[in-house]
Design a protein around this motif. Sequence first.
Motif, PDB file in Angstrom:
ATOM      1  N   THR A 106      -2.156   9.884  11.640  1.00  0.00           N
ATOM      2  CA  THR A 106      -2.853   8.615  11.423  1.00  0.00           C
ATOM      3  C   THR A 106      -1.940   7.552  10.812  1.00  0.00           C
ATOM      4  O   THR A 106      -2.412   6.488  10.424  1.00  0.00           O
ATOM      5  N   VAL A 107      -0.654   7.854  10.728  1.00  0.00           N
ATOM      6  CA  VAL A 107       0.295   6.873  10.182  1.00  0.00           C
ATOM      7  C   VAL A 107       0.758   5.983  11.336  1.00  0.00           C
ATOM      8  O   VAL A 107       1.545   6.404  12.169  1.00  0.00           O
ATOM      9  N   GLN A 135      -1.887  15.268   9.180  1.00  0.00           N
ATOM     10  CA  GLN A 135      -1.937  14.115   8.286  1.00  0.00           C
ATOM     11  C   GLN A 135      -0.996  12.997   8.731  1.00  0.00           C
ATOM     12  O   GLN A 135      -1.260  11.822   8.503  1.00  0.00           O
ATOM     13  N   PHE A 164      -0.524  12.275  -1.137  1.00  0.00           N
ATOM     14  CA  PHE A 164      -1.469  13.252  -0.592  1.00  0.00           C
ATOM     15  C   PHE A 164      -1.033  14.673  -0.900  1.00  0.00           C
ATOM     16  O   PHE A 164       0.165  14.968  -0.901  1.00  0.00           O
ATOM     17  N   GLU A 194       0.823  -1.209   0.000  1.00  0.00           N
ATOM     18  CA  GLU A 194       0.000   0.000   0.000  1.00  0.00           C
ATOM     19  C   GLU A 194       0.858   1.260   0.000  1.00  0.00           C
ATOM     20  O   GLU A 194       1.765   1.378   0.815  1.00  0.00           O
ATOM     21  N   MET A 226       0.359   5.787  -0.549  1.00  0.00           N
ATOM     22  CA  MET A 226      -0.599   6.866  -0.749  1.00  0.00           C
ATOM     23  C   MET A 226       0.137   8.172  -0.987  1.00  0.00           C
ATOM     24  O   MET A 226       1.175   8.432  -0.381  1.00  0.00           O
ATOM     25  N   GLY A 267       2.610  23.558  -1.673  1.00  0.00           N
ATOM     26  CA  GLY A 267       1.955  23.509  -0.367  1.00  0.00           C
ATOM     27  C   GLY A 267       2.306  22.224   0.348  1.00  0.00           C
ATOM     28  O   GLY A 267       3.435  21.737   0.242  1.00  0.00           O
ATOM     29  N   GLU A 268       1.316  21.642   1.049  1.00  0.00           N
ATOM     30  CA  GLU A 268       1.563  20.413   1.805  1.00  0.00           C
ATOM     31  C   GLU A 268       1.392  19.179   0.935  1.00  0.00           C
ATOM     32  O   GLU A 268       0.384  19.041   0.246  1.00  0.00           O
ATOM     33  N   THR A 269       2.349  18.257   1.001  1.00  0.00           N
ATOM     34  CA  THR A 269       2.176  16.955   0.351  1.00  0.00           C
ATOM     35  C   THR A 269       2.608  15.880   1.339  1.00  0.00           C
ATOM     36  O   THR A 269       3.330  16.152   2.294  1.00  0.00           O
ATOM     37  N   MET A 270       2.169  14.666   1.118  1.00  0.00           N
ATOM     38  CA  MET A 270       2.624  13.570   1.959  1.00  0.00           C
ATOM     39  C   MET A 270       2.726  12.289   1.146  1.00  0.00           C
ATOM     40  O   MET A 270       1.882  12.028   0.283  1.00  0.00           O
ATOM     41  N   PHE A 271       3.763  11.507   1.435  1.00  0.00           N
ATOM     42  CA  PHE A 271       4.029  10.254   0.736  1.00  0.00           C
ATOM     43  C   PHE A 271       4.011   9.150   1.777  1.00  0.00           C
ATOM     44  O   PHE A 271       4.793   9.176   2.734  1.00  0.00           O
ATOM     45  N   PHE A 272       3.134   8.167   1.595  1.00  0.00           N
ATOM     46  CA  PHE A 272       2.855   7.155   2.617  1.00  0.00           C
ATOM     47  C   PHE A 272       3.092   5.742   2.074  1.00  0.00           C
ATOM     48  O   PHE A 272       2.808   5.486   0.895  1.00  0.00           O
ATOM     49  N   GLY A 273       3.576   4.848   2.895  1.00  0.00           N
ATOM     50  CA  GLY A 273       3.702   3.456   2.462  1.00  0.00           C
ATOM     51  C   GLY A 273       4.461   2.614   3.463  1.00  0.00           C
ATOM     52  O   GLY A 273       4.747   3.041   4.591  1.00  0.00           O
ATOM     53  N   TYR A 312       4.066   1.434   9.243  1.00  0.00           N
ATOM     54  CA  TYR A 312       4.048   2.328   8.075  1.00  0.00           C
ATOM     55  C   TYR A 312       4.948   3.546   8.279  1.00  0.00           C
ATOM     56  O   TYR A 312       5.230   3.943   9.398  1.00  0.00           O
ATOM     57  N   GLU A 342      -2.505  19.037  -2.167  1.00  0.00           N
ATOM     58  CA  GLU A 342      -3.553  19.930  -2.649  1.00  0.00           C
ATOM     59  C   GLU A 342      -3.869  19.606  -4.093  1.00  0.00           C
ATOM     60  O   GLU A 342      -2.980  19.569  -4.937  1.00  0.00           O
TER      61      GLU A 342
END
Lengths: 427, 427
Positions: free
Chosen positions: B274-275, B271, A295, A291, A293, B290-296, B279, A297
Motif C-alpha cells: 500500500t506504499v 504491508q 509499524f 508524514e 509511520m 519480528g516484522e517492522t516497517m518504516f514509512f515516509g 512515498y 508487532e
Amino acid sequence: MTVKLGLVGTGTVGGGCIDILKNHREEFKRHYGIDVELARVCSRNPEQAIEHGVEDIFTQDFHDILDDSDIDIVIELIGGTTVARDVVLGALRAGKNVVTANKALMATHGEEVMRTAEEAGKEIAFEASVGGGIPIIDPMKHSLIANRIDSVMGIVNGTTNYMLTRMAEDDMPYADVLAEAQAKGFAEADPTADVDGLDAAAKIAILASIAFNSRVTIDDVHAEGIRNITPLDLEIAKDMGYCVKLLAHAHRTEEGIDVRVHPTMLPLSHQLATVNGVYNAIYVVGDAVGETMFFGEGAGSGPAASAVMGDVLEVARHLQAGIPPFVGCTCTDKLPLVPMEELKTKYYIRFAVADRSGVLAAMAGVFASHDVSVHSVIQRGKKDGNSVDITYVTHTAREKSVRAVLADIAKLDDVLREEPSVIRVED
Amino acid sequence: MTVKLGLVGTGTVGGGCIDILKNHREEFKRHYGIDVELARVCSRNPEQAIEHGVEDIFTQDFHDILDDSDIDIVIELIGGTTVARDVVLGALRAGKNVVTANKALMATHGEEVMRTAEEAGKEIAFEASVGGGIPIIDPMKHSLIANRIDSVMGIVNGTTNYMLTRMAEDDMPYADVLAEAQAKGFAEADPTADVDGLDAAAKIAILASIAFNSRVTIDDVHAEGIRNITPLDLEIAKDMGYCVKLLAHAHRTEEGIDVRVHPTMLPLSHQLATVNGVYNAIYVVGDAVGETMFFGEGAGSGPAASAVMGDVLEVARHLQAGIPPFVGCTCTDKLPLVPMEELKTKYYIRFAVADRSGVLAAMAGVFASHDVSVHSVIQRGKKDGNSVDITYVTHTAREKSVRAVLADIAKLDDVLREEPSVIRVED
C-alpha cells in the motif's frame, strides 16, 4: 568493563530478554564492543527462574538487586504503578540506571521518575512502553527532533485492533470476538484496560509528552473504547470507504494539545487503514518530515524484549564510554489541554429508531437546533421489521453540540431502540 | 557552548536545513539545551545563498569551511563521489564532524569514510542517505541492535514508485509516465539512476552493511530497473492478487548475503503493497522484533533536511556533553555474497509469442529441460490477433536455470514477438 544487569520480572518480556542475552551476547561484544552480563534476576515466581535457567542468580526480593553495588542497570518488567514504582525510584536513588517497559508508570508518574533520574544523574529509558518492538520513542527523541511535531495517531493496542479486524472481516459480534481473543491469550480475563481504551490512553500520554515537549498524563486523556462498536457499523463504514480503528490521537492545535482515544473512522486509503490484526502502528506528522509511520508487532515476548534490550545496550554503551546521562526530561513547555467538549471533528452517528413517520423530521429538528450540520443520512431497515437504522455523518461540529444532539434525541418520545453508535471521523 | 555548522551545498536539501535552523533554533535550545549556529555556507551558486539570506556567511570555496577552526560540524549536501569525497574526507582530517546525505559516497567509499572518521576521532552521520526523512539508519543502529536482522526490503526510490503507481492505476505506458514524472520534477532529465535501480542499489548497500555488520558496496548489488515493465504486467499481477514494486532486497541466508534490486511482485496483503506514489518504506525483519516497517517521504526539501538536521543536533549534543565519537564502523564480519545466478525464488515470466499450434508444447519442453517447475500458465490473446501472451508463474527455481530457459526460448524458431517480462515473486 562488563555492564551488569539486574532483571526484575520473569514473565513474557523478561523471558524474551533472557533469550536475547543467551543468543546474542557475543555478537554485541564483537559488533559494538558492548559487554553486558545478566548478574541478578528477581521474580515472585521461582519456577519461571528455573525454566529460564537463571536459578543461580535468582532472588525473590528486589532489594537484593537495588542493594547490589555491582549492578549498573535495573530492568523493571513487573508492570503496574505500586511495586514497580518502588523498584524504579529505588533503583535510581541507589545510583542505578533503569530500563522499563511500564507504560502505566510512565504515563502516571512520569514526571517523578524523570526528576528522580535527573537528581540521581542516571538514565531512564522506556522504549518498550509504547508499541512493543516498534522503535518510536527513540526516533522521536533523536531522528525527528529537528521537527515541530504536529500530530501523532496510533493503533497502539493490539487486542482491540485484532478484535475490530475480526469483527469487520468475519462479521462477528463484539462478545464473540472478545471471548475468542481471551481464549487465544490476546485479551486478559478482565479486558477493561484494553477494550475501554485505557492502555492506549497511557501510551498516547507518553507519546504526546515527547512530541509536544509538554507533560501529558493518563488522566489528561479522554478515553472511549470499543464496547459499543457493532459489525453493522463496520459494514456501513466500509460501504462509505472507511475502516474503524481504536485510534490514540495527539494533535497540536492553536488552542493547545488535543489528546484522546476513541474508535475512529479512517479513509481506507490512509496508511493506518491497512494495519490489521495484532499489529500496531504510529503515524507521526512533523513540519519538515511530513508524514511518517512506524509499524510492527505491538506486544509479545520477542518484540517487547527487542525494545527493552535496545535500551539496555544503549545505556550500557554510554556507561562503557563514560558518558553522562543523556536525555533528561524534555517537557520544557506547559501547553494547555483542549477540553474534550471543545473538540471539532466530523461524526458518524447511527441510531436504531422506531419505524414510523415523523421520526426523521423530529431528529432533523434536533440536529438543526444545535447547529450541527449534516453531510449525509442513510436509512436502512432492520431485520426485525419494526425499527430502522438511521446513520448520520456530520460536517465538522463541536463535541458539546453533538452531545446535546444525542441527549435531546434520547429524550424524544418512543424513538430510540438502542444506544446510538458514535464514531468520530478523521479525514 | 555554541556548536558551529558549515554547510556545503545550497540546493533543495541545503535550503531545507537553513529553513529548519531559522524556524527552530530557539526550540532546540529550550527543549534540549542544544545550541547550534550556521556559521558558514558554501555553494557554487551565489544566487541560492542570496535567496536563503546567507550571503554574509557565504563562500564559493569549500576549503574556507575546512580551514575554519571554529567550525565543529560540516554538512555535505553536494552529492556525487568526487568533490563530495574531498569535502567529507577533508573535513574529517581537519578534525571536524561530518553529516552527509550522500548515498553514492557512502555506498562506494563507505569503508574509507568510516576509517577516516575513526582515525580522526570524529563522527560521521548519514541518516538522510536512505529513505529521505524516514528514520531508518538510526533505529537500525540503536533501537533494533538487540536483533539479528534477517531481512531488509525497501521501496527506496520515490521516482520509480510514482511511475509504477501511475502505470498501475491509470494504465499508462512507461514512456508517458516517465515524461510526466520529468515534467513534474520527480525524475531527472537523465533518469538512469532511478529507472535502472542504481539509486536503490546504493541505498540497499548501506542498509545491508548495517543490518548484517558486513560491508556491502554498490558494486555488490545486482540491479535491474523498471524499463521493461508494462501496464499489462501490472494488470495481470493485480488479477493474481499482487502488486509490482521496484524493491531493494537484502536477506541473510545460509549461503551468505543476498542483496539485489529488481521489480518484485508482492501480495496485495503485504504491508509494503500500500506504499504508493512518491512515498518510501523500509520493511525490516529481526529475530526478536519480528516484522517492522518504516514509512515516509523519501525525498524533497523538508524530509531530507529533517534527517540531516536530526543528525546535526545529535552530533551537536555529543559535542556539548564532551562525548567521544559514538558509533564507529560496525562491519565487523565478512559475510560472503550470494551470486545472483544462485538466487532461488519464484518467477513471473510473460512471453508474447506467435499464435500457432506447437508453441506452448515447445516452451513447456524448455522449462522441463532445465528443471524449472511451473505453478501456473495463463494465455491471453493480444489485440493484434496474431500473437498471444503466455504468462508463467514458476515454483521456486534457481536464477541460472530460469536464465537458461529464457535463452533457449529466445532461440526457438519464430516464436518470440517481444522481449519477455521477468518479475521475481516474493511470497
